[in-house]
Design a protein around this motif. Structure first.
Motif, PDB file in Angstrom:
ATOM      1  N   GLU A   1       0.966  -1.286   0.084  1.00 50.55           N
ATOM      2  CA  GLU A   1      -0.043  -0.012   0.015  1.00 50.55           C
ATOM      3  C   GLU A   1       1.014   1.332   0.014  1.00 50.55           C
ATOM      4  N   VAL A   2       2.247   1.186   0.047  1.00 45.37           N
ATOM      5  CA  VAL A   2       3.212   2.382   0.137  1.00 45.37           C
ATOM      6  C   VAL A   2       3.586   2.581  -1.156  1.00 45.37           C
ATOM      7  N   GLU A   3       3.098   3.521  -1.758  1.00 43.30           N
ATOM      8  CA  GLU A   3       3.583   4.023  -3.155  1.00 43.30           C
ATOM      9  C   GLU A   3       4.451   4.882  -3.306  1.00 43.30           C
ATOM     10  N   ASP A   4       5.606   4.702  -4.261  1.00 40.96           N
ATOM     11  CA  ASP A   4       6.455   5.852  -4.532  1.00 40.96           C
ATOM     12  C   ASP A   4       5.788   6.917  -5.117  1.00 40.96           C
ATOM     13  N   PRO A   5       5.783   7.974  -4.606  1.00 38.90           N
ATOM     14  CA  PRO A   5       4.796   9.092  -5.261  1.00 38.90           C
ATOM     15  C   PRO A   5       5.133   9.654  -6.704  1.00 38.90           C
ATOM     16  N   GLU A   6       6.556   9.312  -7.117  1.00 40.82           N
ATOM     17  CA  GLU A   6       6.974   9.856  -8.250  1.00 40.82           C
ATOM     18  C   GLU A   6       6.693   8.705  -9.182  1.00 40.82           C
ATOM     19  N   LEU A   7       6.541   7.345  -9.073  1.00 37.82           N
ATOM     20  CA  LEU A   7       6.606   6.333  -9.943  1.00 37.82           C
ATOM     21  C   LEU A   7       5.056   5.712  -9.904  1.00 37.82           C
TER      22      LEU A   7
ATOM     23  N   LEU B   1      13.001  10.813  -1.803  1.00 36.78           N
ATOM     24  CA  LEU B   1      11.963  10.353  -1.005  1.00 36.78           C
ATOM     25  C   LEU B   1      12.263   9.477   0.108  1.00 36.78           C
ATOM     26  N   SER B   2      13.705   9.400   0.488  1.00 37.39           N
ATOM     27  CA  SER B   2      14.037   8.674   1.379  1.00 37.39           C
ATOM     28  C   SER B   2      13.472   8.620   2.737  1.00 37.39           C
ATOM     29  N   ASP B   3      12.991  10.103   3.280  1.00 36.78           N
ATOM     30  CA  ASP B   3      12.374  10.063   4.474  1.00 36.78           C
ATOM     31  C   ASP B   3      11.094  10.269   4.472  1.00 36.78           C
ATOM     32  N   TYR B   4      10.473  10.387   3.281  1.00 34.45           N
ATOM     33  CA  TYR B   4       8.918  10.018   3.190  1.00 34.45           C
ATOM     34  C   TYR B   4       8.831   8.517   3.073  1.00 34.45           C
ATOM     35  N   LEU B   5       9.520   7.766   2.451  1.00 32.15           N
ATOM     36  CA  LEU B   5       9.101   6.323   2.327  1.00 32.15           C
ATOM     37  C   LEU B   5       9.451   5.812   3.706  1.00 32.15           C
ATOM     38  N   ASP B   6      10.597   6.096   4.370  1.00 38.11           N
ATOM     39  CA  ASP B   6      10.685   5.715   5.802  1.00 38.11           C
ATOM     40  C   ASP B   6       9.561   5.796   6.510  1.00 38.11           C
ATOM     41  N   GLN B   7       9.013   7.165   6.639  1.00 40.96           N
ATOM     42  CA  GLN B   7       7.762   7.570   7.426  1.00 40.96           C
ATOM     43  C   GLN B   7       6.425   6.561   7.086  1.00 40.96           C
ATOM     44  N   GLN B   8       6.319   6.462   5.774  1.00 40.81           N
ATOM     45  CA  GLN B   8       5.095   5.723   5.231  1.00 40.81           C
ATOM     46  C   GLN B   8       5.133   4.173   5.602  1.00 40.81           C
ATOM     47  N   ILE B   9       6.462   3.687   5.276  1.00 39.49           N
ATOM     48  CA  ILE B   9       6.596   2.366   5.692  1.00 39.49           C
ATOM     49  C   ILE B   9       6.393   2.022   7.123  1.00 39.49           C
ATOM     50  N   LYS B  10       7.053   2.859   8.173  1.00 35.24           N
ATOM     51  CA  LYS B  10       7.067   2.602   9.535  1.00 35.24           C
ATOM     52  C   LYS B  10       5.388   2.942  10.051  1.00 35.24           C
ATOM     53  N   ALA B  11       4.667   3.580   9.389  1.00 40.94           N
ATOM     54  CA  ALA B  11       3.147   3.842   9.805  1.00 40.94           C
ATOM     55  C   ALA B  11       2.422   2.701   9.128  1.00 40.94           C
ATOM     56  N   ALA B  12       2.699   2.130   7.910  1.00 40.74           N
ATOM     57  CA  ALA B  12       2.223   0.816   7.166  1.00 40.74           C
ATOM     58  C   ALA B  12       2.451  -0.129   8.148  1.00 40.74           C
ATOM     59  N   VAL B  13       3.596  -0.384   8.835  1.00 40.37           N
ATOM     60  CA  VAL B  13       3.994  -1.746   9.461  1.00 40.37           C
ATOM     61  C   VAL B  13       3.142  -1.704  11.014  1.00 40.37           C
ATOM     62  N   CYS B  14       3.085  -0.541  11.430  1.00 35.98           N
ATOM     63  CA  CYS B  14       2.735  -0.255  12.662  1.00 35.98           C
ATOM     64  C   CYS B  14       1.117  -0.613  12.565  1.00 35.98           C
ATOM     65  N   GLN B  15       0.471  -0.595  11.570  1.00 39.62           N
ATOM     66  CA  GLN B  15      -1.062  -0.808  11.434  1.00 39.62           C
ATOM     67  C   GLN B  15      -1.306  -2.522  11.427  1.00 39.62           C
TER      68      GLN B  15
END
Length: 188
Positions: free
Chosen positions: A18-24, A58-72
């Motif tokens: 569910e975590v998308e790269d916003p550019e691709l 996008l490193s920081d963005y993906l880091d935050q999105q991945i952590k949020a998704a995993v914690c769900q």
């Protein structure tokens, strides 16, 4: 207990899709960025991943999105992201659906039966970039240092098969035979 960890890991992978790269506009799993998911008994999850390029904005963005998704995921108490640069990401890591979404034709990939040609004087990094299985093949022969993080990006840029055999104390002719058995055409 192992079955529980596998179930949690599968749930984590599903969430990571569910975590998308916003550019691709393709998720991190199908982009081939996820290298591993490790879950401890206490529910701490570490996602090992890479990025398409060093210095990716996008490193920081993906880091935050991945952590949020995993914690769900129920049962996960904490999430961490371990960013690695080995193995190096390449378009060969894209899933079929990611290739389709990005308009990459399967015909652009080299045919699996293509002859893999090696020159003993070519830098190891060049060979690893050219043939994705080369790193695993070399490690299986005994060049286990090739899998150390950063090794290809540093020493691998100047080290070749000839020098590697000399440094490791391996017989070059024997290594050439082992590589030929793995489908490589080795030349000096």
């Amino acid at each position: 207990m192992i079955a529980d960890k596998l179930s949690l890991a599968n749930q984590v992978i599903e969430k990571l899709q569910e975590v998308e790269d916003p550019e691709l506009l393709v998720d991190v799993v199908n982009l081939g960025l996820i290298y591993g998911v490790d879950i401890t008994e206490a529910g701490r999850c570490t996602v090992t991943m890479t990025l398409t390029t060093m210095g990716c904005p996008l490193s920081d963005y993906l880091d935050q999105q991945i952590k949020a998704a995993v914690c769900q995921v129920p049962g996960i108490t904490e999430a961490a992201v371990k960013l690695v640069w080995y193995p190096v990401w390449s378009p060969a890591r894209l899933s079929a659906s990611a290739k389709a979404a990005l308009g990459i034709s399967g015909q652009e990939q080299p045919a699996p039966a293509a002859v893999k040609k090696l020159d003993t004087r070519t830098p190891i990094k060049t060979l690893a970039d050219r043939y994705p299985s080369f790193v695993d093949d070399m490690a299986a022969i005994g060049f286990d240092r090739i899998k150390q993080p950063g090794m290809l990006q540093t020493v691998g840029r100047v080290m070749n098969l000839r020098l590697g055999c000399q440094a490791m104390g391996f017989d070059l002719e024997e290594v050439k035979q082992l590589l030929q058995a793995k489908g490589y055409q080795v030349q000096d």
